[in-house]
Design an enzyme around this catalytic site. Sequence first.
Site, PDB file in Angstrom:
ATOM      1  N   SER A 208     -31.591 -16.976  19.573  1.00  9.72           N
ATOM      2  CA  SER A 208     -30.907 -16.921  20.875  1.00  9.72           C
ATOM      3  C   SER A 208     -30.048 -18.121  21.258  1.00  9.72           C
ATOM      4  O   SER A 208     -29.349 -18.015  22.288  1.00  9.72           O
ATOM      5  CB  SER A 208     -31.748 -16.067  22.060  1.00  9.72           C
ATOM      6  N   LYS A 209     -30.250 -19.176  20.919  1.00  9.77           N
ATOM      7  CA  LYS A 209     -29.705 -20.632  21.348  1.00  9.77           C
ATOM      8  C   LYS A 209     -28.309 -20.810  21.026  1.00  9.77           C
ATOM      9  O   LYS A 209     -27.814 -20.139  20.193  1.00  9.77           O
ATOM     10  CB  LYS A 209     -30.650 -21.759  20.972  1.00  9.77           C
ATOM     11  N   ASN A 210     -27.816 -21.775  21.954  1.00 10.32           N
ATOM     12  CA  ASN A 210     -26.202 -22.086  21.578  1.00 10.32           C
ATOM     13  C   ASN A 210     -26.297 -22.699  20.128  1.00 10.32           C
ATOM     14  O   ASN A 210     -25.178 -22.341  19.398  1.00 10.32           O
ATOM     15  CB  ASN A 210     -25.993 -23.141  22.502  1.00 10.32           C
TER      16      ASN A 210
END
Length: 463
Positions: A208-210
């Site tokens: 889910s992270k950038n």
Amino acid sequence: MTIQQTVQPTVDLAMFGGGRAVPRKLGIRPWPMVTDQDEQAVHRVLRSGRFTSASSGEQEITGLEREWARHVGTEHCVAVSNGTAALSVALGAAGVEPGDEVIVPALSFIGSAAAPLHLMAVPVFVDIDPVTFNLDPAAVEAAITGRTKAIVVVHLHGLPAELDEITAIADRHGITVVEDAAQAHGARYRGRSVGSFGAVNAFSLNVSKNLATCGEGGLITTDDADVATRATMLRQFGELIPAGGERSYVAHLLGWNCKPNAVQAAFTRSRLARLPAETAVREENVRRLLGRLAAYPGFLVPEVPRDRTHAWHILRIRVSPAAFGLADAYAGPLRAVVQRALRAEGVPAVPYQLQPLPAQRVFTGRRGFGAYPWALPGVVDRPYRAEDFPATLRVLDDSFTIQKAHLHPESGPLLDRYADAFEKVWQHREALAAIAATTDYTPHWERASEIADAEWAGAFPAR
């Protein structure tokens, strides 16, 4: 929440049967955005036959470590299996031991507080600044005792915390600063990248992270060669793994099995090459959205001090009861009604955490290693009470978040429609305020206890 209508709502609102501001066909783009380059990187690993950091001659993990250290501006980087492992290993490498106190913000993901508990250290929670959502430096200093060993500085949602103030406090007291930059890849504070200020720091590579991997992963950064060596040992059974030659299988200290895998490292290396460009486009898209929302006084958008940049991992919006013509006491019911109206329009407005970390059952019920670490000799077993963190409670009550929808570089048209939805909701503020004023409402941080009871009863029914 029970809604009791006292006014005739305008049917134009989707929650009352009107059309949606965000067309259903305009959905959230998949994240992470997988390209041919990413697939080729994964295939490169499959062809190599070297899949973990224990594989002699493995290149992807060491390559990611080298490239992330260069990107952040630190001497060393150690890759691990996930972001929580990164924080646990970082704290362990920094010398945190059983019975030590570790300061943690009351508002964060559970991993920020579970990591010290994994080391049998005692999490000491402090309140947040209600504007930045990060640690309040004054609250940090007030919480320091003779047992305080470290401060976990979370850059929540992607905004750097007050690093200069907090590191100055830590230096005065001889305490280690550990940055939890799980949501802040690429963010900068006074010209320097987050993850380069603490003695040792942690990043997450969750899907889910950038900066994501194709699953789970974590990165630890430091300028201290000894800390980096201890972190490398802790990730693999306490062993010293040679760059070449035979593995001895000697455990020099108690470690975990937190090894990363090469497939995920290669995927992240591929994505890292695009991180600066994606960050720039995300900044443009998010700024345009927030610029439109700022024109509606009922919505309080995130503030970014001029001395830092925001990674925009999560967008948190607060509501202003006064702008809706309501007393301050109606902040919670108003947020609930506005959130419902936005979701009906097609905006994925959701909470981020239902309760402060110190209200979680693992802490209130002392569910660590039996009664430990709280029962260790010399440990002061303070109560964990939600009401001791008023700023955190208020933010949880009067705000909602937008997650993931804005991460894709091509999310601009979707965010424009989100702005249309906020405008539409604002235009019907009187009807929504009237509903909020007559709503039977319980804050979700209080309802979380009921949810927890139901979950536990469902998992462990009485026999």
